[in-house]
Scaffold this motif. Structure first.
Motif, PDB file in Angstrom:
ATOM      1  N   UNK A 152       0.833  -1.169  -0.154  1.00 49.13           N
ATOM      2  CA  UNK A 152      -0.021   0.033  -0.041  1.00 49.13           C
ATOM      3  C   UNK A 152       0.715   1.313   0.060  1.00 49.13           C
ATOM      4  N   UNK A 153       2.046   1.104   1.007  1.00 52.78           N
ATOM      5  CA  UNK A 153       2.833   2.425   0.976  1.00 52.78           C
ATOM      6  C   UNK A 153       3.423   2.800  -0.558  1.00 52.78           C
ATOM      7  N   UNK A 154       3.640   1.698  -1.125  1.00 56.91           N
ATOM      8  CA  UNK A 154       4.131   1.964  -2.614  1.00 56.91           C
ATOM      9  C   UNK A 154       3.290   2.290  -3.429  1.00 56.91           C
ATOM     10  N   UNK A 155       2.072   1.961  -3.355  1.00 58.34           N
ATOM     11  CA  UNK A 155       0.754   2.236  -4.311  1.00 58.34           C
ATOM     12  C   UNK A 155       0.409   3.429  -4.097  1.00 58.34           C
ATOM     13  N   UNK A 156       0.476   4.195  -2.894  1.00 49.77           N
ATOM     14  CA  UNK A 156       0.293   5.272  -2.401  1.00 49.77           C
ATOM     15  C   UNK A 156       1.150   6.397  -2.927  1.00 49.77           C
ATOM     16  N   UNK A 157       2.454   5.896  -2.892  1.00 51.79           N
ATOM     17  CA  UNK A 157       3.648   6.719  -3.706  1.00 51.79           C
ATOM     18  C   UNK A 157       3.445   6.730  -5.126  1.00 51.79           C
ATOM     19  N   UNK A 158       2.726   6.081  -5.724  1.00 54.57           N
ATOM     20  CA  UNK A 158       2.282   6.102  -7.114  1.00 54.57           C
ATOM     21  C   UNK A 158       3.095   4.938  -7.988  1.00 54.57           C
ATOM     22  N   UNK A 159       3.352   4.106  -7.334  1.00 59.20           N
ATOM     23  CA  UNK A 159       3.971   2.775  -7.927  1.00 59.20           C
ATOM     24  C   UNK A 159       2.917   2.400  -9.041  1.00 59.20           C
ATOM     25  N   UNK A 160       3.252   1.915 -10.255  1.00 60.78           N
ATOM     26  CA  UNK A 160       2.442   1.262 -11.258  1.00 60.78           C
ATOM     27  C   UNK A 160       2.075  -0.100 -11.089  1.00 60.78           C
ATOM     28  N   UNK A 161       3.008  -0.674 -10.467  1.00 64.55           N
ATOM     29  CA  UNK A 161       2.792  -2.329 -10.232  1.00 64.55           C
ATOM     30  C   UNK A 161       3.588  -2.612  -9.069  1.00 64.55           C
ATOM     31  N   UNK A 180      -7.037  -2.740  -3.232  1.00 62.64           N
ATOM     32  CA  UNK A 180      -8.679  -2.371  -3.364  1.00 62.64           C
ATOM     33  C   UNK A 180      -9.440  -1.651  -2.488  1.00 62.64           C
ATOM     34  N   UNK A 181      -9.315  -2.002  -1.288  1.00 65.28           N
ATOM     35  CA  UNK A 181     -10.254  -1.676  -0.178  1.00 65.28           C
ATOM     36  C   UNK A 181      -9.547  -0.163   0.205  1.00 65.28           C
ATOM     37  N   UNK A 182      -8.510   0.139  -0.337  1.00 64.27           N
ATOM     38  CA  UNK A 182      -7.938   1.582   0.003  1.00 64.27           C
ATOM     39  C   UNK A 182      -8.051   2.459  -1.253  1.00 64.27           C
ATOM     40  N   UNK A 183      -8.721   1.746  -2.334  1.00 61.01           N
ATOM     41  CA  UNK A 183      -8.883   2.700  -3.666  1.00 61.01           C
ATOM     42  C   UNK A 183      -7.879   2.375  -4.744  1.00 61.01           C
ATOM     43  N   UNK A 184      -6.934   1.512  -4.457  1.00 63.89           N
ATOM     44  CA  UNK A 184      -5.823   1.457  -5.466  1.00 63.89           C
ATOM     45  C   UNK A 184      -6.084   0.020  -6.347  1.00 63.89           C
ATOM     46  N   UNK A 185      -7.466   0.265  -6.717  1.00 67.16           N
ATOM     47  CA  UNK A 185      -7.906  -0.869  -7.937  1.00 67.16           C
ATOM     48  C   UNK A 185      -7.101  -0.981  -9.122  1.00 67.16           C
ATOM     49  N   UNK A 186      -6.357   0.213  -9.519  1.00 66.79           N
ATOM     50  CA  UNK A 186      -5.549   0.286 -10.665  1.00 66.79           C
ATOM     51  C   UNK A 186      -4.220  -0.291 -10.663  1.00 66.79           C
TER      52      UNK A 186
END
Ligand code: PBG
Ligand code: ZN
Length: 324
Positions: A152-161, A180-186
Motif C-alpha cells: 500500500x505504501x508503494x501504491x500510495x507513492x504512485x507505483x504502477x505495479x 482495492x479496499x484503499x482505492x488502489x484498484x488500478x
C-alpha cells in the motif's frame, strides 16, 4: 545425395534467417532492476555485479532518464536499508527510500516511466528473512499483514505495479484486497509466483544486504527439484488476482516457464537473476565467452520459453550497445 528435406536452406544468410526467426526481442519487454539507498549524491558500483550500481534517489532519476532515452521504460526498485530492525518497520513507512524514489520518478517522468516495486521484508529486517521471525521460524500470516502495508505504501507513492517476492502463502490475495479496499484498484500486481530457493541470488544479497542471518529460505522459497509444485504455486497466484506471473530464476527454470505458458493466459515474466548476470559478465571479462552473443542467446531463450516480460540487469547495456 537425394535429400528432400534440407532445413539448412532457411539458414543461408541473415535475410532469410531473420525472416524465419520465431522470437524477437523488443525494449518494451525489458525491466531494469535498480538498488536504491537513502541519502543523496551517491552512485556506487556493486562489486559482485559488474556494471550495476547503488543509487540514491537523485542519481537514480538521472540514470533512469538516460535509460528512457534508449527505450527502457520499466524499472523494478529494490530498497537497501541501513540500519535494519527486527520487524523491518521501514519497509512499510511512506517516508522510506522506495516510496521516496517512486514519488521522485513519477514527478520527473509521469506515465512515460512504468514503476514496479519489489515488496519484501528481507532488506529491512536484522535477521534478513523475507517475513517476521517468531521463535526462529518465519511466520506466514503476520508477515502477509506487513507485506500488505508495504504494498500500500508503494501504491500510495504512485507505483504502477507491486511485485511481492517473499513467497508467503496467500499474500497475493491479501495484497490485492488491501489495495482495492484503499482505492488502489488500478495498481497492478506481478507475483514472484514460482520463486526457487536458489544459489543464483548470491550477488543480489550482497547488493541488497539481505542475506539471511540464520538458516536459509527453504521453508518459504521453492525446492529446485519441483516443477509441478511451481505450476500449482503460479496457478494459486492467478486465482488470487495476480496480473502477471513470474518465474525466478530464469535460466535453470525454463522448463517451468514453458510449462506454465501452456497452463495460463496471463502474461509471464522471468527474472534473469544476479548470478546468471554475473556469471556472463565474469566469464566475458576472463575472455572465455563472447558477451554479446551469450547475452542475446539467454534473452532469446526466455522469449522462446514463453516470457513476455524479462527482468534483466543486461537490459541497459543491450540497448546502449544496440545489440538488438
Ligand atoms: C528478496 C529478493 C531476492 C531477489 C529478488 N528479491 C533474493 C532472495 O530471495 O534472497 C533476487 C534477485 C537476484 O538475484 O537478482 N526477496
Ligand atoms: Zn525477501
Amino acid at each position: 545425395m537425394d535429400l528432400l528435406h534440407r532445413p539448412r536452406r532457411l539458414r543461408k544468410n541473415d535475410a532469410i534467417r531473420d525472416a524465419v526467426a520465431e522470437t524477437r526481442l523488443h525494449p518494451a519487454q525489458f525491466i531494469q532492476p535498480y538498488f536504491v539507498k537513502p541519502g543523496s549524491g551517491y552512485r556506487d558500483p556493486i562489486a559482485a555485479m559488474p556494471g550495476i550500481c547503488h543509487f540514491t534517489t537523485d542519481t537514480l532519476v538521472k540514470d533512469v532518464e538516460a535509460g528512457l532515452q534508449l527505450g527502457l521504460d520499466k524499472v523494478l526498485l529494490f530498497g537497501v536499508k541501513e540500519p535494519k530492525s527486527e520487524e523491518g518497520e521501514a519497509a512499510w513507512s511512506e517516508r522510506s527510500v522506495v516510496p521516496g524514489a517512486v514519488r521522485a520518478l513519477k514527478q520527473a517522468f509521469g506515465s512515460d516511466l512504468y514503476v514496479i516495486t519489489d515488496v519484501c521484508l528481507c532488506a529491512y529486517t536484522t535477521h534478513g528473512h523475507c517475513g517476521l521471525v517468531h521463535d526462529h521460524e518465519v511466520v506466514n500470516d503476520a508477515s502477509v499483514e506487513r507485506l500488505t502495508r508495504m504494498a500500500l505504501a508503494h501504491a500510495q507513492a504512485g507505483a504502477d505495479m507491486v511485485a511481492p517476492s517473499d513467497m508467503m502463502d496467500g499474500r497475493v490475495g491479501a495484497i490485492r484486497r488491501h489495495l482495492d479496499a484503499q482505492g488502489f484498484t488500478g495498481t497492478a500486481l506481478m507475483s514472484y509466483a514460482a520463486k526457487f530457493a536458489s544459489a543464483y541470488y548470491g550477488p543480489f544479497r550482497e547488493a541488497a544486504g539481505s542475506a539471511p542471518g540464520f538458516g536459509d529460505r527453504r521453508s518459504y522459497q521453492m525446492d529446485p527439484r519441483n516443477g509441478r509444485e511451481a505450476l500449482r504455486e503460479a496457478l494459486l497466484d492467478e486465482q488470487e488476482g495476480a496480473d502477471v506471473l513470474m518465474v525466478k530464476p530464469a535460466l535453470a527454470y525454463l522448463d517451468v516457464l514453458a510449462r506454465l505458458r501452456a497452463r495460463t493466459d496471463l502474461p509471464l515474466a522471468c527474472y534473469n537473476v544476479s548470478a546468471e548476470y554475473s556469471l556472463v559478465k565474469t566469464a566475458a571479462a576472463a575472455g572465455l565467452v563472447d558477451e554479446r552473443r551469450m547475452t542475446l542467446e539467454n534473452l532469446h531463450a526466455f522469449a522462446r520459453a514463453g516470457a513476455d516480460l524479462i527482468i534483466t540487469y543486461h537490459g541497459r547495456e543491450v540497448l546502449e550497445q544496440r545489440w538488438l
